[in-house]
Scaffold this motif. Structure first.
Motif, PDB file in Angstrom:
ATOM      1  N   ARG A 267      10.410   8.832   1.659  1.00 15.47           N
ATOM      2  CA  ARG A 267      10.644   8.701   3.098  1.00 15.47           C
ATOM      3  C   ARG A 267       9.621   7.783   3.770  1.00 15.47           C
ATOM      4  O   ARG A 267       9.882   7.221   4.827  1.00 15.47           O
ATOM      5  CB  ARG A 267      10.626  10.076   3.766  1.00 15.47           C
ATOM      6  CG  ARG A 267      11.051  10.056   5.195  1.00 15.47           C
ATOM      7  CD  ARG A 267      11.339  11.447   5.716  1.00 15.47           C
ATOM      8  NE  ARG A 267      12.648  11.944   5.331  1.00 15.47           N
ATOM      9  CZ  ARG A 267      13.757  11.706   6.011  1.00 15.47           C
ATOM     10  NH1 ARG A 267      13.724  10.971   7.094  1.00 15.47           N
ATOM     11  NH2 ARG A 267      14.905  12.186   5.619  1.00 15.47           N
ATOM     12  N   GLY A 268       8.433   7.675   3.175  1.00 14.31           N
ATOM     13  CA  GLY A 268       7.422   6.805   3.764  1.00 14.31           C
ATOM     14  C   GLY A 268       7.789   5.336   3.747  1.00 14.31           C
ATOM     15  O   GLY A 268       7.195   4.544   4.466  1.00 14.31           O
ATOM     16  N   CYS A 269       8.752   4.952   2.931  1.00 11.23           N
ATOM     17  CA  CYS A 269       9.156   3.554   2.848  1.00 11.23           C
ATOM     18  C   CYS A 269      10.295   3.264   3.817  1.00 11.23           C
ATOM     19  O   CYS A 269      11.044   4.149   4.202  1.00 11.23           O
ATOM     20  CB  CYS A 269       9.649   3.210   1.440  1.00 11.23           C
ATOM     21  SG  CYS A 269       8.328   2.964   0.280  1.00 11.23           S
ATOM     22  N   GLY A 270      10.429   2.019   4.191  1.00 11.01           N
ATOM     23  CA  GLY A 270      11.555   1.650   5.012  1.00 11.01           C
ATOM     24  C   GLY A 270      12.845   1.654   4.213  1.00 11.01           C
ATOM     25  O   GLY A 270      12.822   1.625   2.981  1.00 11.01           O
ATOM     26  N   LEU A 271      13.985   1.705   4.893  1.00  8.55           N
ATOM     27  CA  LEU A 271      15.301   1.630   4.261  1.00  8.55           C
ATOM     28  C   LEU A 271      15.486   2.704   3.199  1.00  8.55           C
ATOM     29  O   LEU A 271      16.192   2.496   2.211  1.00  8.55           O
ATOM     30  CB  LEU A 271      15.516   0.246   3.623  1.00  8.55           C
ATOM     31  CG  LEU A 271      15.091  -0.965   4.449  1.00  8.55           C
ATOM     32  CD1 LEU A 271      15.395  -2.248   3.692  1.00  8.55           C
ATOM     33  CD2 LEU A 271      15.755  -0.971   5.800  1.00  8.55           C
TER      34      LEU A 271
ATOM     35  N   LEU B  41       0.837  -1.202   0.000  1.00  7.20           N
ATOM     36  CA  LEU B  41       0.000   0.000   0.000  1.00  7.20           C
ATOM     37  C   LEU B  41       0.872   1.253   0.000  1.00  7.20           C
ATOM     38  O   LEU B  41       0.667   2.194  -0.759  1.00  7.20           O
ATOM     39  CB  LEU B  41      -0.897  -0.018   1.245  1.00  7.20           C
ATOM     40  CG  LEU B  41      -2.149   0.841   1.193  1.00  7.20           C
ATOM     41  CD1 LEU B  41      -3.107   0.323   0.135  1.00  7.20           C
ATOM     42  CD2 LEU B  41      -2.810   0.904   2.551  1.00  7.20           C
ATOM     43  N   ARG B  42       1.860   1.221   0.860  1.00  4.53           N
ATOM     44  CA  ARG B  42       2.763   2.361   0.971  1.00  4.53           C
ATOM     45  C   ARG B  42       3.641   2.489  -0.268  1.00  4.53           C
ATOM     46  O   ARG B  42       3.909   3.593  -0.735  1.00  4.53           O
ATOM     47  CB  ARG B  42       3.630   2.185   2.215  1.00  4.53           C
ATOM     48  CG  ARG B  42       4.584   3.316   2.408  1.00  4.53           C
ATOM     49  CD  ARG B  42       5.085   3.290   3.803  1.00  4.53           C
ATOM     50  NE  ARG B  42       3.969   3.115   4.728  1.00  4.53           N
ATOM     51  CZ  ARG B  42       4.052   3.357   6.012  1.00  4.53           C
ATOM     52  NH1 ARG B  42       5.168   3.784   6.512  1.00  4.53           N
ATOM     53  NH2 ARG B  42       3.019   3.187   6.793  1.00  4.53           N
ATOM     54  N   VAL B  43       4.096   1.371  -0.777  1.00  8.25           N
ATOM     55  CA  VAL B  43       4.901   1.405  -1.998  1.00  8.25           C
ATOM     56  C   VAL B  43       4.118   2.073  -3.124  1.00  8.25           C
ATOM     57  O   VAL B  43       4.636   2.927  -3.841  1.00  8.25           O
ATOM     58  CB  VAL B  43       5.326  -0.020  -2.424  1.00  8.25           C
ATOM     59  CG1 VAL B  43       5.927   0.006  -3.831  1.00  8.25           C
ATOM     60  CG2 VAL B  43       6.334  -0.578  -1.450  1.00  8.25           C
TER      61      VAL B  43
END
Length: 218
Positions: free
Chosen positions: A77-81, A45-47
């Motif tokens: 920035r909403g994604c990890g790493l 969803l975030r991706v």
DNA sequence: ATCCCGAGGG
DNA sequence: CCCTCTGGAT
């Protein structure tokens, strides 16, 4: 217990996860590449959201590279790493421009040489964008295939081979998504929801968790 | 605490 | 093979 056919397993997953059929639609190779790089340690969803925002400002390798490292970093920035991913995305865009005229190459060798692209991502692009023979094996696919007894569970590379030997080729890219959804929704690593799973009859893991003395599950 | 569609480096 | 990198959601 008689052996459950792979096509039957896929049919069950098809009914369970109709969204998987939409996962392949209307994405050009570049967008698929970036979205796949972003997907590690991050919900789909975030991706999807982050990819939308990123492509609103940089829809092709040139425009994305022009954003610069800091802007890419902010946008994803909403994604990890995101720190690693921002650098990799920028470097990959620059390499696409320098070596391939801004297009995504269609060979494993070239894809895996792109920063942030490993075997799994390369397989996604190959099978999904270019219709080439590959099955992308991530942690979900690996675990689900192992539990279902479709692969020995030695290493991801072996699972690729086992799945390609079992699954009809026209379903390779699609079954990847089916296993992903199943691994996330029911067949989780630590707390698999076996009670809700329609694949009990086909699942070595479920049957292996049966206590033969009592008939109960551990 | 554990999970989320990995890759690169030691 | 091991470690690290991200932070939000459940």
């Amino acid at each position: 217990m008689e052996e459950v056919e792979i096509v039957e397993i896929l049919a069950v997953l098809d009914r369970l996860y109709p969204q998987a059929a939409c996962a392949l639609t209307h994405r050009n190779p570049f967008e698929l590449l970036i979205a796949t790089i972003l997907s590690a340690q991050c919900t789909d969803l975030r991706v999807n959201q982050v990819t939308r925002e990123l492509f609103a400002e940089g829809a092709d390798p040139q425009a994305m590279a022009d954003l610069g490292l800091e802007r890419i970093r902010q946008l994803i920035r909403g994604c990890g790493l995101f720190n690693n991913k921002a650098a990799n995305i920028l470097a990959t865009c620059q390499k696409l421009l320098a070596l391939y005229g801004g297009r995504v190459p269609d060979t494993r060798e070239a894809l895996e040489a792109l920063p942030g692209v490993g075997r799994k991502t390369a397989n996604v692009i190959l099978s999904n964008a270019f219709g080439q023979p590959a099955i992308a094996v991530d942690t979900h696919v690996f675990r689900v295939a192992h539990r279902l007894g479709l692969s020995g569970g030695v290493n991801p590379r072996r699972t690729e081979e086992d799945l390609m030997a079992l699954i009809p080729r026209e379903r390779w890219s699609h079954s990847h998504h089916l296993f992903i959804f199943h691994g996330r929704n029911l067949c989780q690593a630590r707390r698999p929801q076996c009670g809700q799973c329609p694949l009990q009859a086909a699942c070595k893991y479920y049957q292996g968790s049966l206590d033969l003395e009592t008939g109960n599950h551990r």
